[in-house]
Design a protein around this motif. Structure first.
Motif, PDB file in Angstrom:
ATOM      1  N   LEU A  16       0.848  -1.178   0.000  1.00 22.93           N
ATOM      2  CA  LEU A  16       0.000   0.000   0.000  1.00 22.93           C
ATOM      3  C   LEU A  16       0.889   1.234   0.000  1.00 22.93           C
ATOM      4  O   LEU A  16       1.791   1.361   0.821  1.00 22.93           O
ATOM      5  N   ALA A  17       0.627   2.175  -0.938  1.00 21.21           N
ATOM      6  CA  ALA A  17       1.378   3.423  -1.012  1.00 21.21           C
ATOM      7  C   ALA A  17       0.450   4.561  -0.596  1.00 21.21           C
ATOM      8  O   ALA A  17      -0.375   5.009  -1.396  1.00 21.21           O
ATOM      9  N   PRO A  18       0.543   5.045   0.642  1.00 20.24           N
ATOM     10  CA  PRO A  18      -0.342   6.120   1.092  1.00 20.24           C
ATOM     11  C   PRO A  18      -0.109   7.401   0.301  1.00 20.24           C
ATOM     12  O   PRO A  18       1.019   7.711  -0.092  1.00 20.24           O
ATOM     13  N   VAL A  19      -1.187   8.158   0.064  1.00 21.59           N
ATOM     14  CA  VAL A  19      -1.079   9.461  -0.590  1.00 21.59           C
ATOM     15  C   VAL A  19      -1.700  10.506   0.325  1.00 21.59           C
ATOM     16  O   VAL A  19      -2.149  10.205   1.429  1.00 21.59           O
ATOM     17  N   GLY A  20      -1.729  11.756  -0.147  1.00 20.37           N
ATOM     18  CA  GLY A  20      -2.147  12.859   0.706  1.00 20.37           C
ATOM     19  C   GLY A  20      -3.512  12.701   1.333  1.00 20.37           C
ATOM     20  O   GLY A  20      -3.741  13.111   2.459  1.00 20.37           O
TER      21      GLY A  20
ATOM     22  N   SER B 102      -6.147  -8.902   9.433  1.00 17.81           N
ATOM     23  CA  SER B 102      -4.945  -9.751   9.313  1.00 17.81           C
ATOM     24  C   SER B 102      -4.506  -9.927   7.866  1.00 17.81           C
ATOM     25  O   SER B 102      -3.869 -10.919   7.513  1.00 17.81           O
ATOM     26  N   THR B 103      -4.860  -8.990   7.012  1.00 15.29           N
ATOM     27  CA  THR B 103      -4.397  -9.027   5.622  1.00 15.29           C
ATOM     28  C   THR B 103      -2.903  -8.708   5.584  1.00 15.29           C
ATOM     29  O   THR B 103      -2.481  -7.691   6.134  1.00 15.29           O
ATOM     30  N   PRO B 104      -2.073  -9.558   4.975  1.00 13.46           N
ATOM     31  CA  PRO B 104      -0.645  -9.236   4.869  1.00 13.46           C
ATOM     32  C   PRO B 104      -0.462  -7.899   4.155  1.00 13.46           C
ATOM     33  O   PRO B 104      -1.025  -7.681   3.072  1.00 13.46           O
ATOM     34  N   LEU B 105       0.278  -6.994   4.769  1.00 17.36           N
ATOM     35  CA  LEU B 105       0.341  -5.620   4.276  1.00 17.36           C
ATOM     36  C   LEU B 105       1.723  -5.032   4.501  1.00 17.36           C
ATOM     37  O   LEU B 105       2.311  -5.187   5.569  1.00 17.36           O
ATOM     38  N   VAL B 106       2.235  -4.340   3.475  1.00 15.57           N
ATOM     39  CA  VAL B 106       3.489  -3.599   3.583  1.00 15.57           C
ATOM     40  C   VAL B 106       3.234  -2.177   3.084  1.00 15.57           C
ATOM     41  O   VAL B 106       2.671  -1.995   2.001  1.00 15.57           O
ATOM     42  N   LEU B 107       3.629  -1.189   3.860  1.00 17.46           N
ATOM     43  CA  LEU B 107       3.523   0.202   3.433  1.00 17.46           C
ATOM     44  C   LEU B 107       4.802   0.604   2.703  1.00 17.46           C
ATOM     45  O   LEU B 107       5.909   0.260   3.135  1.00 17.46           O
TER      46      LEU B 107
ATOM     47  N   SER C 202      -5.127   9.698   1.802  1.00 16.99           N
ATOM     48  CA  SER C 202      -5.393   8.327   2.252  1.00 16.99           C
ATOM     49  C   SER C 202      -6.157   8.348   3.573  1.00 16.99           C
ATOM     50  O   SER C 202      -5.882   9.161   4.450  1.00 16.99           O
ATOM     51  N   ARG C 203      -7.087   7.434   3.725  1.00 15.13           N
ATOM     52  CA  ARG C 203      -7.872   7.368   4.946  1.00 15.13           C
ATOM     53  C   ARG C 203      -7.240   6.370   5.917  1.00 15.13           C
ATOM     54  O   ARG C 203      -7.023   5.206   5.563  1.00 15.13           O
ATOM     55  N   PRO C 204      -6.935   6.800   7.150  1.00 13.92           N
ATOM     56  CA  PRO C 204      -6.363   5.883   8.143  1.00 13.92           C
ATOM     57  C   PRO C 204      -7.255   4.675   8.388  1.00 13.92           C
ATOM     58  O   PRO C 204      -6.776   3.598   8.721  1.00 13.92           O
ATOM     59  N   GLN C 205      -8.573   4.855   8.181  1.00 12.27           N
ATOM     60  CA  GLN C 205      -9.495   3.745   8.432  1.00 12.27           C
ATOM     61  C   GLN C 205      -9.201   2.550   7.534  1.00 12.27           C
ATOM     62  O   GLN C 205      -9.383   1.401   7.922  1.00 12.27           O
ATOM     63  N   LEU C 206      -8.716   2.823   6.304  1.00  9.31           N
ATOM     64  CA  LEU C 206      -8.419   1.727   5.380  1.00  9.31           C
ATOM     65  C   LEU C 206      -7.282   0.864   5.925  1.00  9.31           C
ATOM     66  O   LEU C 206      -7.368  -0.366   5.935  1.00  9.31           O
TER      67      LEU C 206
END
Length: 211
Positions: free
Chosen positions: A1-5, A19-24, A7-11
């Motif tokens: 996931l690439a956050p942008v200006g 528990s979805t495997p996730l890398v920022l 982006s909602r923290p809720q997501l």
């Protein structure tokens, strides 16, 4: 996931709780999760030091858009280098779309204009160059310019811009490695990787006495 200006923290929270495997990637987060990004502070400080070493004293930092974490880190790098050399930092910042162009033009039309500009991003550099042109000036004859982020096909620019080059391929590779690790072992300890970018010094930064 690439956050942008916007982006909602809720997501991020939703994905984390599921528990979805996730890398920022790119922009850091205070959340405890795997992340890969670049050092934004040191390269911007180095760009500023480069201009100071070339005799510039009136150096401004130009940015466009919301003050996201990466932009803030770059601003701090610039401000730190200025302070260490006994110089007063100054920022030109546009909030509304395209606003930086007008701000740069107006600043260059006032007494004691900057002799060098450090841009926070590609978009900041584009708008700054437009503002410089609107003021009837050119780079590097009238002032020097350096920017964070490389442009695609940078060789077509004249002059070629001094730029911080982000290692996008390596960021992607390291992010996939972390993701595979997280899938294989969901309970693995969190890893945060910070990769140093490189700087390409080119023709857009001249000595102050040449400006």
């Amino acid at each position: 996931l690439a956050p942008v200006g916007d982006s909602r923290p809720q997501l991020v929270t939703l994905l984390q709780e599921s528990s979805t495997p996730l890398v920022l990637i790119d922009r850091p987060s205070p959340l405890e999760m795997d992340q890969v990004g670049v050092d934004n502070f040191a390269p911007t400080a180095e760009l500023t030091e480069h201009l100071i070493e070339r005799g510039h004293r009136r150096i401004v930092f130009a940015s466009q858009g919301r003050a996201v974490s990466t932009l803030t880190e770059r601003m701090h790098g610039y401000s730190s280098a200025m302070a260490e050399n006994g110089l007063e930092p100054s920022e030109l910042h546009g909030e509304r779309p395209g606003e930086l162009r007008r701000i740069v033009r107006d600043r260059l039309s006032r007494p004691a204009p900057p002799t060098a500009i450090v841009c926070a991003s590609q978009m900041s550099a584009v708008l700054t160059l437009q503002g410089i042109s609107d003021a009837g000036l050119t780079v590097p004859r009238d002032l020097s310019l350096a920017t964070f982020d490389e442009f695609p096909y940078a060789e077509v620019f004249s002059p070629r811009l001094t730029s911080v080059v982000q290692p996008a391929t390596r960021i992607g590779r390291e992010a996939v490695k972390l993701l595979i690790r997280r899938i294989a072992k969901p309970s693995a300890s969190v890893r945060r990787l910070t990769i140093p970018p490189t700087i390409e010094y080119r023709g857009s930064t001249a000595r102050a006495h040449d400006a």
